[in-house]
Enzyme design. Structure first.
Site, PDB file in Angstrom:
ATOM      1  N   ARG A  16       0.168   8.727   2.484  1.00 21.20           N
ATOM      2  CA  ARG A  16      -1.186   9.259   2.446  1.00 21.20           C
ATOM      3  C   ARG A  16      -1.241  10.779   2.510  1.00 21.20           C
ATOM      4  O   ARG A  16      -2.100  11.401   1.884  1.00 21.20           O
ATOM      5  CB  ARG A  16      -2.002   8.664   3.607  1.00 21.20           C
ATOM      6  CG  ARG A  16      -2.352   7.212   3.368  1.00 21.20           C
ATOM      7  CD  ARG A  16      -3.086   6.624   4.543  1.00 21.20           C
ATOM      8  NE  ARG A  16      -3.523   5.263   4.230  1.00 21.20           N
ATOM      9  CZ  ARG A  16      -4.077   4.436   5.119  1.00 21.20           C
ATOM     10  NH1 ARG A  16      -4.246   4.848   6.360  1.00 21.20           N
ATOM     11  NH2 ARG A  16      -4.435   3.222   4.767  1.00 21.20           N
ATOM     12  N   HIS A  47      -7.713  10.138   4.973  1.00 21.62           N
ATOM     13  CA  HIS A  47      -7.566   9.103   3.944  1.00 21.62           C
ATOM     14  C   HIS A  47      -7.885   9.737   2.598  1.00 21.62           C
ATOM     15  O   HIS A  47      -8.921  10.385   2.429  1.00 21.62           O
ATOM     16  CB  HIS A  47      -8.501   7.928   4.210  1.00 21.62           C
ATOM     17  CG  HIS A  47      -8.084   6.693   3.471  1.00 21.62           C
ATOM     18  ND1 HIS A  47      -8.185   6.588   2.105  1.00 21.62           N
ATOM     19  CD2 HIS A  47      -7.543   5.531   3.903  1.00 21.62           C
ATOM     20  CE1 HIS A  47      -7.735   5.400   1.725  1.00 21.62           C
ATOM     21  NE2 HIS A  47      -7.334   4.745   2.808  1.00 21.62           N
ATOM     22  N   ARG A 103       0.766   8.401   9.459  1.00 20.68           N
ATOM     23  CA  ARG A 103       0.812   6.944   9.618  1.00 20.68           C
ATOM     24  C   ARG A 103       1.077   6.240   8.292  1.00 20.68           C
ATOM     25  O   ARG A 103       0.429   6.535   7.290  1.00 20.68           O
ATOM     26  CB  ARG A 103      -0.504   6.442  10.207  1.00 20.68           C
ATOM     27  CG  ARG A 103      -0.597   4.916  10.324  1.00 20.68           C
ATOM     28  CD  ARG A 103      -1.881   4.523  11.004  1.00 20.68           C
ATOM     29  NE  ARG A 103      -3.059   4.836  10.219  1.00 20.68           N
ATOM     30  CZ  ARG A 103      -3.653   3.989   9.384  1.00 20.68           C
ATOM     31  NH1 ARG A 103      -3.156   2.769   9.203  1.00 20.68           N
ATOM     32  NH2 ARG A 103      -4.730   4.346   8.731  1.00 20.68           N
ATOM     33  N   HIS A 114      -9.597  10.294   8.892  1.00 27.79           N
ATOM     34  CA  HIS A 114      -9.453   8.840   8.961  1.00 27.79           C
ATOM     35  C   HIS A 114      -8.791   8.350  10.240  1.00 27.79           C
ATOM     36  O   HIS A 114      -9.307   7.460  10.903  1.00 27.79           O
ATOM     37  CB  HIS A 114      -8.650   8.372   7.743  1.00 27.79           C
ATOM     38  CG  HIS A 114      -8.451   6.890   7.665  1.00 27.79           C
ATOM     39  ND1 HIS A 114      -9.508   5.999   7.677  1.00 27.79           N
ATOM     40  CD2 HIS A 114      -7.324   6.132   7.577  1.00 27.79           C
ATOM     41  CE1 HIS A 114      -9.039   4.762   7.584  1.00 27.79           C
ATOM     42  NE2 HIS A 114      -7.725   4.818   7.543  1.00 27.79           N
ATOM     43  N   GLU A 169       0.847  -1.181   0.000  1.00 23.45           N
ATOM     44  CA  GLU A 169       0.000   0.000   0.000  1.00 23.45           C
ATOM     45  C   GLU A 169       0.887   1.237   0.000  1.00 23.45           C
ATOM     46  O   GLU A 169       2.115   1.130  -0.048  1.00 23.45           O
ATOM     47  CB  GLU A 169      -0.944  -0.016   1.215  1.00 23.45           C
ATOM     48  CG  GLU A 169      -1.936  -1.169   1.179  1.00 23.45           C
ATOM     49  CD  GLU A 169      -2.926  -1.130   2.328  1.00 23.45           C
ATOM     50  OE1 GLU A 169      -2.865  -0.167   3.126  1.00 23.45           O
ATOM     51  OE2 GLU A 169      -3.757  -2.044   2.446  1.00 23.45           O
TER      52      GLU A 169
END
Length: 864
Positions: free
Chosen positions: A302, A253, A398, A363, A131
């Site tokens: 992100r 997100h 994160r 998120h 990811e």
């Protein structure tokens, strides 16, 4: 913080009570794992597990992408650490990240052992994907895109099977209970939103309270979080006096299903795993928006993707972009992402025939209640784990799929600590502090609108100041007369929104997921200065000037502590020596300071980087370096060398030592191997080798002298002739070579030399003066004539230092003293005469040249 400065929610007195060893508040992966791990680690330990809704409800169940751990043979913990640090924008805690990556694989294996069934490939191995921010396939998934649901199912089943775990559902945790004498947390008050004997407000008394309440996404208008995520845990901890840290780093997100401009509340998540399988972001004209923005393009961290989407939407005056997945085909969609496919179709979007409209939404909270690596908050008896806690793993942003792993790893660390530090279950406890003003439930939409408007993906100082002022005004509005669940939740929501807004205003830079248009670049000095917020009597205090100290593994701290020498006697007059006082109580910190000063000499000019390595080596390249002896000798300084590598790599490394300090090695022997980023290895090389070669040189020279007097009973010792700033290290190196240390400083013993005798008017007068001023202090007298010995002995000298006496005179002195004091020979000593001098019967040979002029041992670093 004293109990009179704490606050609590207005609530009825508890009408029922439970008693247990540990109470865990929250039923996501962090809470369920803490409860299970604790009972598995104890024979009789009991847990009460409190959940706000049903046991199976929480953010974990909604996690689609997976759980990250370095499980593949071609992957490794160091690569995982590097990716985590790079995503975290310099704000990750090195020790926390190191523990996450090294303990992560075993934690995932435990989860599989509990019954979680992950997707497998044709060979039966875990099917791994990647990811955003990951440079390796290390994300394990279940049911294609239903990882969280499978984890929740397995853990809930395991918890229900444990007879020593009692479950209380539909319960809102209100505030902590305290021991009335010590102030230690000894339980919580709850409001059970159900029927039966536990309806209404009650209490759970326990020796430890563990908050695992999840996130705070409901403080924003659009979020991926479930309705229960109203920030109850951070608010409870803040009222109890805990510090909260890094709250400004709210991760948005980047790809949440866009349901229209008026959509509010929880929005469907479109997992990053789609981009891991080849999906890409486009604008309304079909142009790919991530090309040229980041080296990983659509798989960038992100914060980068969310920021790019926000910029494109602003430039094109639209409120969403698109995720292109039509090239996947039906088989991939139905096999790999069935949950997302069903969610899209439920909203009349078919990813097989059209691009998916997406936009960023709140998120994940990278910050939270400040805890150490074993889950302790600053409030005794209160721990925190999971999204509610700030371990330092996530930094300013994160890394995808690290949150589930963090919950597993740190749940076990808390359970291990509590299992080894059992406390007595209290029989009574009280609530403390004044009550806060309850917020009307009607304020919740206003709070969410304000937060989304001023504290979203892009922020600025003016908007944040407006946000702080408006939230503070809402906080003093009178609330409902009768406390109830809606009012308590809204009060928590408003409290956390105020804390987040204050933290965001306090960080005057852009870093990670905290992006300010009025300060678009990160400020190097701000990296080491966290924003700490606290709630004191309802008011918020913000601290931004606290320097962050590097965190180190406990084993390395213990080694570094052993290198420093304590005072041999009592410090005689602290006031008289305060100007030059060394940190006796924290020796490892003094070594950290020494290394940082040494590194600073290498990183002084320009951008404070190693310009050669930055220019020639990719940022994510990981290699192994071997530290190799280029000559025979005795080793000293391996902990210091490891400290250098640790500080430069920020804990993103693996170290294997092949020898120990004090070992004798031959040319070509490998001393230690270090796996880390190539940039970090080469940046740290010179400082690490400077210390290691210097200390090993002293140890090698000392060993030669020790070997020369072997069998005589005499010992080799040093003096205060050391390298400025390195006395503790130089003297430790002498010990590694088999020698012993003489005085460390001018206050750990009285040493009368010839000039003292002249100034005092004789040996006896000098001795008596010391005895009167500093009784009980060790006393040594240096003499260069035999006739001075008796006077020194008569006055009570414990040690006589024989300066420049030949061997025959040394024998005479030994016979004269006859064991009444220790004897040292110094001056004019060489290796050639060492054995002869030692044979005279003296106790010590003092060799000042050991720490003054020993040649360095040749040691090199080879990169593989």
């Amino acid at each position: 913080m004293s109990s009179d400065r704490q606050t609590r929610l207005p609530a009825p007195e508890p009408g029922w009570a439970l008693h247990t060893d540990v109470v865990v508040v929250g039923s996501g992966i962090a809470g369920l794992s803490t409860a299970l791990r604790y009972v598995q680690r104890t024979d009789t330990g009991r847990v009460v597990l409190v959940t706000k809704d049903r046991l199976s409800t929480g953010s974990t169940a909604y996690a689609q992408g997976g759980i990250a751990a370095a499980m593949a043979p071609e992957d490794g913990p160091v690569a995982h650490m590097v990716d985590t640090h790079m995503a975290g924008a310099g704000m990750c805690d090195p020790l926390a990240v190191n523990l996450l990556a090294t303990e992560g694989p075993d934690a995932l294996r435990w989860l599989i052992g509990v019954g979680a069934e992950f997707d497998r490939d044709d060979d039966g191995d875990l099917s791994l994907t990647r990811e955003g921010g990951h440079r390796a396939d290390r994300v394990a998934h279940a049911g294609g895109d239903a990882t969280g649901a499978e984890i929740q199912r397995a853990l809930v089943h395991a918890v229900r099977e444990e007879q020593r775990i009692e479950i209380v559902e539909r319960a809102l945790a209100l505030d902590t209970l305290r021991d009335p004498d010590t102030g230690r947390v000894q339980g919580v008050t709850l409001h059970v939103m159900g029927e039966g004997e536990r309806d209404g407000v009650g209490s759970v008394l326990a020796s430890e309270v563990v908050l695992a309440t999840g996130g705070m996404g409901q403080i924003f208008a659009a979020t991926t979080n479930p309705p229960v995520s109203t920030g109850d845990g951070p608010a409870l901890a803040a009222r109890a006096g805990a510090r909260l840290r890094d709250l400004e780093f709210i991760q948005f997100h980047p790809t949440v299903l866009w349901l229209g401009a008026e959509a509010r509340g929880r929005q469907p998540l479109i997992s990053e795993a789609l981009r891991g399988e080849g999906a890409y972001l486009v604008d309304g004209e079909g142009r790919r928006i991530m090309r040229g923005v980041h080296e990983l393009a659509d798989l960038a961290p992100r914060d980068v993707v969310a920021r790019t989407i926000a910029r494109v939407m602003a430039e094109q005056n639209t409120d969403h972009v698109y995720l292109e997945t039509r090239h996947f085909g039906r088989v991939t969609w139905e096999r790999r992402f069935p949950t997302i496919l069903a969610s899209c179709r439920a909203h009349d979007i078919d990813p097989l025939t059209e691009a998916i409209p997406v936009a960023p939404a709140a998120h994940y909270a990278s910050g939270g209640v400040e805890v150490d690596v074993d889950g302790r908050t600053g409030v005794p008896g209160l721990s925190a784990v999971g999204e509610v806690a700030r371990t330092g793993v996530h930094g300013a942003n994160r890394l995808a799929s690290n949150s589930l792993l963090e919950g597993l790893v740190y749940a076990d660390r808390i359970a291990a600590r509590l299992a080894t530090e059992p406390g007595a279950v209290p029989t009574s406890a009280v609530t403390t502090g004044s009550t806060v003003t309850l917020a009307s439930p009607s304020l919740a939409p206003r709070v969410r609108t304000l937060m989304s408007r001023h504290a979203g993906v892009l922020r600025d100082g003016g908007g944040l100041r407006t946000l702080v002022d408006e939230l503070e005004a809402l906080a003093v509005e009178p609330g409902p007369a009768v406390p109830d669940t809606a009012a308590w939740e809204t009060t928590n929501l408003l409290t956390v929104a105020r804390l987040v807004a204050a933290a965001a205003l306090g960080r005057e830079e852009s870093r990670g997921s905290h992006q300010r248009s009025d300060a678009p670049e990160p400020r190097p000095g701000s990296r080491t200065r966290p924003v700490i917020v606290r709630l004191e009597e309802g008011d918020i205090t913000v601290t931004t000037d606290e320097e962050r100290r590097p965190s180190l593994p406990a084993s390395l701290v213990a080694e570094l502590d052993s290198i420093s020498l304590p005072l041999a006697g009592p410090a005689p007059d602290p006031g008289a020596r305060s100007e030059f006082t060394l940190p006796w109580t924290a020796p490892h910190e003094s070594h950290v300071d020494t290394v940082l000063r040494a590194l600073g000499e290498d990183l002084t000019a320009g951008p404070r980087i190693d310009v050669t390595t930055v220019a020639t080596i990719p940022a994510d390249q990981v290699r192994t370096a071997k530290v190799v002896a280029r000559a025979d000798g005795t080793i000293s300084g391996l902990p210091l060398a490891e400290l250098v590598f640790w500080l430069v790599a920020e804990g993103a490394l693996e170290v294997t030592r092949e020898v120990a300090d004090g070992d004798t090695v031959a040319r070509g022997d490998v001393l230690m191997s270090v796996t880390a980023r190539s940039r970090d290895l080469l940046t740290a090389e010179r400082t690490a080798l400077n210390l290691l070669t210097h200390m090993s040189g002293i140890a090698t020279a000392t060993r030669a002298w020790v070997d020369a007097v072997a069998g005589t009973g005499a010992r080799i010792r040093d003096s205060r002739k050391t390298t400025p700033g390195l006395r503790a290290l130089d003297k430790y190196a002498v010990r590694c070579g088999g020698g012993v240390n003489h005085r460390y400083c001018l206050s750990d013993a009285g040493l009368i030399k010839d000039n003292h005798v002249v100034a005092a008017g004789g040996v006896g007068a000098a001795v008596r003066a010391i005895r009167e001023r500093f009784p009980g202090l060790p006393l040594e007298v240096e003499v260069d004539r035999i006739d001075q010995i008796e006077e020194a002995l008569a006055e009570g000298a414990e040690e006589i230092l024989l300066d420049n006496l030949p061997a025959d005179r040394l024998k005479e002195a030994v016979a004269l003293v006859d064991g009444r004091a220790r004897l040292e020979s110094s001056g004019g000593l060489t290796l050639d005469v060492a054995a002869e001098v030692a044979a005279t019967g003296v106790d010590y040979l003092a060799v000042g040249a050991l720490t003054h002029s020993s040649p360095a041992l040749d040691i090199a670093l080879d990169l593989f």
